[in-house]
Design an enzyme around this catalytic site. Structure first.
Site, PDB file in Angstrom:
ATOM      1  N   TYR A 118      -8.550   1.600  -2.348  1.00  0.00           N
ATOM      2  CA  TYR A 118      -9.985   1.873  -2.186  1.00  0.00           C
ATOM      3  C   TYR A 118     -10.259   3.231  -1.540  1.00  0.00           C
ATOM      4  CZ  TYR A 118     -10.490  -2.972  -3.506  1.00  0.00           C
ATOM      5  OH  TYR A 118     -10.440  -4.157  -4.212  1.00  0.00           O
ATOM      6  N   ARG A 161     -16.111  11.372  13.247  1.00  0.00           N
ATOM      7  CA  ARG A 161     -16.711  10.092  12.883  1.00  0.00           C
ATOM      8  C   ARG A 161     -17.291   9.272  14.021  1.00  0.00           C
ATOM      9  NH1 ARG A 161     -12.770   7.686   8.382  1.00  0.00           N
ATOM     10  NH2 ARG A 161     -13.372   9.366   7.000  1.00  0.00           N
ATOM     11  N   THR A 220      -5.241   0.984   0.382  1.00  0.00           N
ATOM     12  CA  THR A 220      -4.916   2.259  -0.266  1.00  0.00           C
ATOM     13  C   THR A 220      -5.717   2.431  -1.557  1.00  0.00           C
ATOM     14  OG1 THR A 220      -2.679   2.237   0.664  1.00  0.00           O
ATOM     15  CG2 THR A 220      -3.027   3.599  -1.308  1.00  0.00           C
ATOM     16  N   GLU A 231     -14.160  17.299   5.104  1.00  0.00           N
ATOM     17  CA  GLU A 231     -14.717  16.084   5.709  1.00  0.00           C
ATOM     18  C   GLU A 231     -14.931  16.330   7.188  1.00  0.00           C
ATOM     19  OE1 GLU A 231     -12.121  12.809   4.678  1.00  0.00           O
ATOM     20  OE2 GLU A 231     -12.685  12.904   2.566  1.00  0.00           O
ATOM     21  N   HIS A 265     -13.903   0.195   9.753  1.00  0.00           N
ATOM     22  CA  HIS A 265     -13.198   0.911   8.687  1.00  0.00           C
ATOM     23  C   HIS A 265     -11.696   1.030   8.925  1.00  0.00           C
ATOM     24  CE1 HIS A 265     -12.888   3.759   5.390  1.00  0.00           C
ATOM     25  NE2 HIS A 265     -12.371   4.687   6.183  1.00  0.00           N
ATOM     26  N   ALA A 306       2.108   2.996   2.401  1.00  0.00           N
ATOM     27  CA  ALA A 306       3.247   2.969   3.326  1.00  0.00           C
ATOM     28  C   ALA A 306       4.400   2.170   2.729  1.00  0.00           C
ATOM     29  CB  ALA A 306       2.814   2.372   4.669  1.00  0.00           C
ATOM     30  N   GLY A 334       0.835  -1.198   0.000  1.00  0.00           N
ATOM     31  CA  GLY A 334       0.000   0.000   0.000  1.00  0.00           C
ATOM     32  C   GLY A 334       0.871   1.249   0.000  1.00  0.00           C
ATOM     33  N   SER A 356      -5.093   9.328   7.422  1.00  0.00           N
ATOM     34  CA  SER A 356      -4.336   8.067   7.442  1.00  0.00           C
ATOM     35  C   SER A 356      -3.407   7.926   6.247  1.00  0.00           C
ATOM     36  CB  SER A 356      -5.270   6.864   7.534  1.00  0.00           C
ATOM     37  OG  SER A 356      -6.288   6.973   6.605  1.00  0.00           O
ATOM     38  N   LEU A 357      -3.844   8.382   5.087  1.00  0.00           N
ATOM     39  CA  LEU A 357      -2.911   8.333   3.953  1.00  0.00           C
ATOM     40  C   LEU A 357      -1.706   9.222   4.264  1.00  0.00           C
ATOM     41  CD1 LEU A 357      -5.396   8.448   0.915  1.00  0.00           C
ATOM     42  CD2 LEU A 357      -4.055   6.489   1.689  1.00  0.00           C
ATOM     43  N   GLN A 369     -11.154   6.820  -0.872  1.00  0.00           N
ATOM     44  CA  GLN A 369     -12.004   7.657  -1.713  1.00  0.00           C
ATOM     45  C   GLN A 369     -11.727   9.139  -1.506  1.00  0.00           C
ATOM     46  OE1 GLN A 369     -16.144   6.693  -1.095  1.00  0.00           O
ATOM     47  NE2 GLN A 369     -15.970   4.714  -2.124  1.00  0.00           N
ATOM     48  N   GLY A 370     -11.992   9.606  -0.253  1.00  0.00           N
ATOM     49  CA  GLY A 370     -12.039  11.036   0.043  1.00  0.00           C
ATOM     50  C   GLY A 370     -10.786  11.786  -0.334  1.00  0.00           C
ATOM     51  N   ARG A 390      -9.364   8.748  14.708  1.00  0.00           N
ATOM     52  CA  ARG A 390      -8.634   9.383  13.593  1.00  0.00           C
ATOM     53  C   ARG A 390      -9.490  10.438  12.888  1.00  0.00           C
ATOM     54  NH1 ARG A 390      -8.479   8.081   7.810  1.00  0.00           N
ATOM     55  NH2 ARG A 390     -10.071   6.524   8.293  1.00  0.00           N
ATOM     56  N   HIS A 413     -16.802   3.568   9.956  1.00  0.00           N
ATOM     57  CA  HIS A 413     -17.189   4.664   9.068  1.00  0.00           C
ATOM     58  C   HIS A 413     -18.701   4.780   9.130  1.00  0.00           C
ATOM     59  CE1 HIS A 413     -17.553   7.312   5.677  1.00  0.00           C
ATOM     60  NE2 HIS A 413     -16.237   7.399   5.596  1.00  0.00           N
TER      61      HIS A 413
HETATM   62  P1  FAD Z   1      -2.662  -1.035   2.780  1.00  0.00           P
HETATM   63  O1  FAD Z   1      -2.880  -0.059   1.714  1.00  0.00           O
HETATM   64  O2  FAD Z   1      -3.858  -1.737   3.307  1.00  0.00           O
HETATM   65  O3  FAD Z   1      -1.647  -2.127   2.273  1.00  0.00           O
HETATM   66  C1  FAD Z   1      -1.395  -3.278   3.055  1.00  0.00           C
HETATM   67  C2  FAD Z   1      -0.564  -4.231   2.239  1.00  0.00           C
HETATM   68  O4  FAD Z   1      -0.083  -5.291   3.041  1.00  0.00           O
HETATM   69  C3  FAD Z   1      -1.342  -4.894   1.106  1.00  0.00           C
HETATM   70  O5  FAD Z   1      -0.490  -4.947  -0.010  1.00  0.00           O
HETATM   71  C4  FAD Z   1      -1.579  -6.301   1.630  1.00  0.00           C
HETATM   72  O6  FAD Z   1      -1.751  -7.282   0.628  1.00  0.00           O
HETATM   73  C5  FAD Z   1      -0.281  -6.515   2.385  1.00  0.00           C
HETATM   74  N1  FAD Z   1      -0.319  -7.582   3.382  1.00  0.00           N
HETATM   75  C6  FAD Z   1      -1.121  -7.687   4.467  1.00  0.00           C
HETATM   76  N2  FAD Z   1      -0.831  -8.802   5.155  1.00  0.00           N
HETATM   77  C7  FAD Z   1       0.189  -9.409   4.489  1.00  0.00           C
HETATM   78  C8  FAD Z   1       0.914 -10.607   4.682  1.00  0.00           C
HETATM   79  N3  FAD Z   1       0.658 -11.450   5.698  1.00  0.00           N
HETATM   80  N4  FAD Z   1       1.892 -10.917   3.799  1.00  0.00           N
HETATM   81  C9  FAD Z   1       2.148 -10.112   2.730  1.00  0.00           C
HETATM   82  N5  FAD Z   1       1.485  -8.985   2.483  1.00  0.00           N
HETATM   83  C10 FAD Z   1       0.524  -8.645   3.356  1.00  0.00           C
HETATM   84  N6  FAD Z   1      -7.687   7.087   4.357  1.00  0.00           N
HETATM   85  C11 FAD Z   1      -7.495   8.372   4.028  1.00  0.00           C
HETATM   86  O7  FAD Z   1      -6.578   9.025   4.556  1.00  0.00           O
HETATM   87  N7  FAD Z   1      -8.299   8.981   3.113  1.00  0.00           N
HETATM   88  C12 FAD Z   1      -9.320   8.331   2.493  1.00  0.00           C
HETATM   89  O8  FAD Z   1      -9.999   8.892   1.661  1.00  0.00           O
HETATM   90  C13 FAD Z   1      -9.554   6.973   2.847  1.00  0.00           C
HETATM   91  N8  FAD Z   1     -10.589   6.309   2.289  1.00  0.00           N
HETATM   92  C14 FAD Z   1     -10.729   4.975   2.567  1.00  0.00           C
HETATM   93  C15 FAD Z   1     -11.729   4.254   1.928  1.00  0.00           C
HETATM   94  C16 FAD Z   1     -11.845   2.888   2.122  1.00  0.00           C
HETATM   95  C17 FAD Z   1     -12.930   2.114   1.425  1.00  0.00           C
HETATM   96  C18 FAD Z   1     -10.938   2.225   2.982  1.00  0.00           C
HETATM   97  C19 FAD Z   1     -11.035   0.746   3.202  1.00  0.00           C
HETATM   98  C20 FAD Z   1      -9.968   2.945   3.661  1.00  0.00           C
HETATM   99  C21 FAD Z   1      -9.844   4.312   3.453  1.00  0.00           C
HETATM  100  N9  FAD Z   1      -8.855   5.057   4.091  1.00  0.00           N
HETATM  101  C22 FAD Z   1      -8.679   6.366   3.779  1.00  0.00           C
HETATM  102  C23 FAD Z   1      -7.868   4.404   4.946  1.00  0.00           C
HETATM  103  C24 FAD Z   1      -6.578   4.178   4.144  1.00  0.00           C
HETATM  104  O9  FAD Z   1      -6.906   3.735   2.849  1.00  0.00           O
HETATM  105  C25 FAD Z   1      -5.672   3.146   4.775  1.00  0.00           C
HETATM  106  O10 FAD Z   1      -5.523   3.370   6.133  1.00  0.00           O
HETATM  107  C26 FAD Z   1      -4.289   3.210   4.121  1.00  0.00           C
HETATM  108  O11 FAD Z   1      -4.421   3.087   2.732  1.00  0.00           O
HETATM  109  C27 FAD Z   1      -3.406   2.120   4.663  1.00  0.00           C
HETATM  110  O12 FAD Z   1      -2.249   2.067   3.881  1.00  0.00           O
HETATM  111  P2  FAD Z   1      -1.158   0.982   4.241  1.00  0.00           P
HETATM  112  O13 FAD Z   1      -0.061   1.149   3.275  1.00  0.00           O
HETATM  113  O14 FAD Z   1      -0.864   1.033   5.683  1.00  0.00           O
HETATM  114  O15 FAD Z   1      -1.914  -0.427   4.021  1.00  0.00           O
HETATM  115  C1  SIN Z   2     -13.913   8.738   3.130  1.00  0.00           C
HETATM  116  O1  SIN Z   2     -13.724   9.048   1.970  1.00  0.00           O
HETATM  117  O2  SIN Z   2     -14.928   8.989   3.782  1.00  0.00           O
HETATM  118  C2  SIN Z   2     -12.836   7.984   3.824  1.00  0.00           C
HETATM  119  C3  SIN Z   2     -11.911   8.953   4.403  1.00  0.00           C
HETATM  120  C4  SIN Z   2     -11.057   8.299   5.432  1.00  0.00           C
HETATM  121  O3  SIN Z   2     -11.272   7.158   5.824  1.00  0.00           O
HETATM  122  O4  SIN Z   2     -10.154   8.999   5.902  1.00  0.00           O
END
Ligand code: FAD
Ligand code: SIN
Length: 519
Positions: A44, A288, A42, A113, A349, A15, A13, A389-390, A46-47, A384, A241
């Site tokens: 998915y 939220r 990541t 938001e 969420h 990170a 994702g 979070s992004l 939206q906002g 949060r 959410h």
């Molecule tokens: P992720 O993007 O979830 O990536 C995790 C990775 O780890 C994936 O590749 C997965 O396959 C991998 N992984 C997991 N376990 C293992 C394992 N055992 N072995 C190997 N790989 C593994 N946040 C915002 O700030 N703004 C927004 O608008 C927003 N909208 C959202 C909408 C939705 C529908 C959702 C679900 C979340 C939203 N969030 C939003 C939250 C945000 O998307 C996440 O918190 C953020 O993307 C997390 O990023 P990450 O890199 O930590 O993890």
């Molecule tokens: C959303 O678009 O409502 C998600 C935003 C977030 O989880 O930070």
């Protein structure tokens, strides 16, 4: 079978990928991800991503909003550090090819938001995460120092425990030497040895039966760190959410972005009454936790399974232009959001807690770093703020990149680590034992450890989980590794950690709302 690398990154994702791009010029990078490179939370989002880029908004306002949402549990130093770095990090995203929407005059089209006192959310339509993931994946696939291993499932972190040393929680000199990972396509378990390991495995919405998170979000990282005797914090703060699309046949729940309320959408009950002002003076744009609890209360009063989000008063063209994904999705199930109200209900969420890290993304295990949703950095506190979070994911990937570059050479590759031993195990005879237990775990958490909690519900959840825990551990000892079994085991452990943390809090605060501790 062994693989050696300077940097091992678990997760693809925001990170994981941004960390990879930052360190790739200083060593060999290996990214493992249990699905395709693109399948992440990541993708998915939206906002959008929150950042202060121009006046009259200010860092001070963003800092205040973050602390208010966090209900007094944010770490001030971290909040300031992350928010003041945001402009530089947005620049990085742009350099890597991410496009954000702009107005005709070239200025960013900034959205609003819940909990934000200003328009400060950069976005790309209503699929910002998809756009970020697209851009970063392209950069990653073109980088000569980065190897991507898709469909590789991290099973456990490697520490001195695997050199037959006793390792205890709260011990200061635990060291991480990499991870065991299952190649899902060949069933080979690799010993991946690294100098620095970045855990970027995201959250765990799949702990609940109703969640916005895709199926990859099974909390593997939380569980791996717990088993490796690392420290986690704030695990009871799970954000629901408020506005998941109510469509009971579909899982995961499709999200209706909070930005829709920022654009003027109003929550109504089935009598058409706007109810949010009865709960909070900030109305539809309260933080939220407050909105989700208000909806939960309306649903309990009426006995209905959802409330409504009303956008009928918004200019139809503008609405469908700004939110094309939401517009099309609702249309696909027979709802025209410009003329009909959208049925919505809360869904699990986001995990605000996680693996404890310091301001450089260092966990309590030496040479193991964490960033993104798997980590607990101090930014979110008890709740949060939307779209933080992004920002947190890219910020801590950056902080950890600088630190791991400096520290990695003091952790040489440990060639003597033994390969995974799966002698005496066999394939599971009945997959239903795993799939049924998973459903039970998700139901237990949904019903007893949801938006509103009590001591009695937490105790009941614990007792129910315990039975499934014993059955699953027995199966794990005798069964060949598979992602499904590992995920179930990780979710059970995570459920236990959440309940333990919830029981220890002994008060209602932020997302942890206990009927026993409210007036
Ligand atoms: P992720 O993007 O979830 O990536 C995790 C990775 O780890 C994936 O590749 C997965 O396959 C991998 N992984 C997991 N376990 C293992 C394992 N055992 N072995 C190997 N790989 C593994 N946040 C915002 O700030 N703004 C927004 O608008 C927003 N909208 C959202 C909408 C939705 C529908 C959702 C679900 C979340 C939203 N969030 C939003 C939250 C945000 O998307 C996440 O918190 C953020 O993307 C997390 O990023 P990450 O890199 O930590 O993890
Ligand atoms: C959303 O678009 O409502 C998600 C935003 C977030 O989880 O930070």
């Amino acid at each position: 079978m062994k693989i050696t690398t300077d940097y091992l990154i678990i997760g693809s994702g925001l990170a994981g990928l941004s960390f990879a791009l930052k360190v790739a010029d200083t060593g060999k990078v290996t990214i493992i991800t249990k699905n395709s490179l693109e399948e992440t939370n990541t993708s998915y989002a939206q906002g959008g991503i929150a950042a202060v880029l121009s006046s009259p908004d200010s860092f001070t306002h963003h800092i205040e909003d973050t602390k208010i949402a966090g209900a007094g549990l944010c770490d001030e130093k971290i909040v300031e550090k992350v928010i003041s770095h945001a402009p530089e990090l947005i620049q990085n995203l742009k350099q890597w090819g991410t496009r954000f929407d702009t107005e005709k005059n070239g200025q960013y089209d900034l959205a609003k938001e819940g909990g934000h006192s200003a328009n400060r959310i950069l976005h790309h339509k209503d699929n910002t995460g998809f756009e970020i993931q697209r851009a970063l994946c392209k950069e990653i696939r073109n980088h000569k120092n980065i190897t991507v291993l898709e469909h590789f499932f991290a099973v456990d972190l490697i520490t001195q425990h695997h050199q037959d040393e006793l390792v205890k929680r709260y011990q200061h000199d635990i060291r991480c030497f990499g991870a065991y990972a299952l190649d899902i396509r060949t069933n080979i378990i690799y010993t991946i040895l690294s100098k620095a390991t970045m855990l970027a495995s995201g959250g765990a919405g799949q702990l609940y039966s109703t969640t916005t998170n895709p199926t990859i979000a099974t909390g593997d990282g939380f569980a791996m760190v717990y088993r490796a005797k690392g420290l986690l914090d704030n695990m009871e703060f799970i954000q629901f959410h408020p506005t998941g699309l109510y469509n009971p046949k579909e899982s995961p729940t499709f999200l209706i972005s909070e930005a829709v309320r920022g654009f003027g959408g109003k929550l109504r009950n089935k009598h058409g009454e706007e109810f949010m002002l009865n709960y909070d003076e900030r109305g539809n744009l309260a933080p939220r936790d407050i909105v989700a609890r208000a909806i939960d209360s309306e649903m309990k009063k009426s006995g209905d399974e959802h409330v409504f989000l009303d956008c009928r008063h918004i200019d139809a063209q503008k609405l469908s232009n700004h939110f094309p994904t939401i517009y099309k999705k609702c249309q696909s199930i027979g709802i025209d959001i410009t003329t009909e109200m959208i049925p919505v209900a809360p869904a699990a969420h986001y995990f605000c807690g996680g693996v404890s890290v310091d301001e450089f993304g260092r966990t309590s295990i030496n040479h193991l770093y964490a960033a993104g949703e798997v980590s607990c950095t101090g930014l979110h506190g008890a709740n949060r703020l939307a779209s933080n979070s992004l920002l947190e994911a890219i910020a801590f990937a950056d902080f950890a990149a600088h630190m791991s570059e400096k520290e990695k050479d003091s952790n040489p590759i440990q060639e003597s680590i033994p390969d995974w031993d799966d002698k005496g195990t066999s394939h599971p005879e009945e997959m239903v034992l795993i799939t049924q237990s998973l459903k039970e775990v998700q139901q237990i958490l949904n019903n007893y450890v949801g938006i509103v909690r009590s001591d009695v519900r937490l105790d009941r959840a614990f007792n129910r989980l315990w039975t499934i825990y014993l059955e699953t551990e027995e199966m794990y000892k005798n069964t060949t590794l598979s992602p499904k079994l590992c995920e179930l085991r990780n979710l059970i452990l995570l459920g236990y950690i959440v309940i333990k943390s919830a029981r220890a809090r002994k008060k209602s605060i932020g997302l942890h709302y206990m009927v026993d501790y409210t007036g």
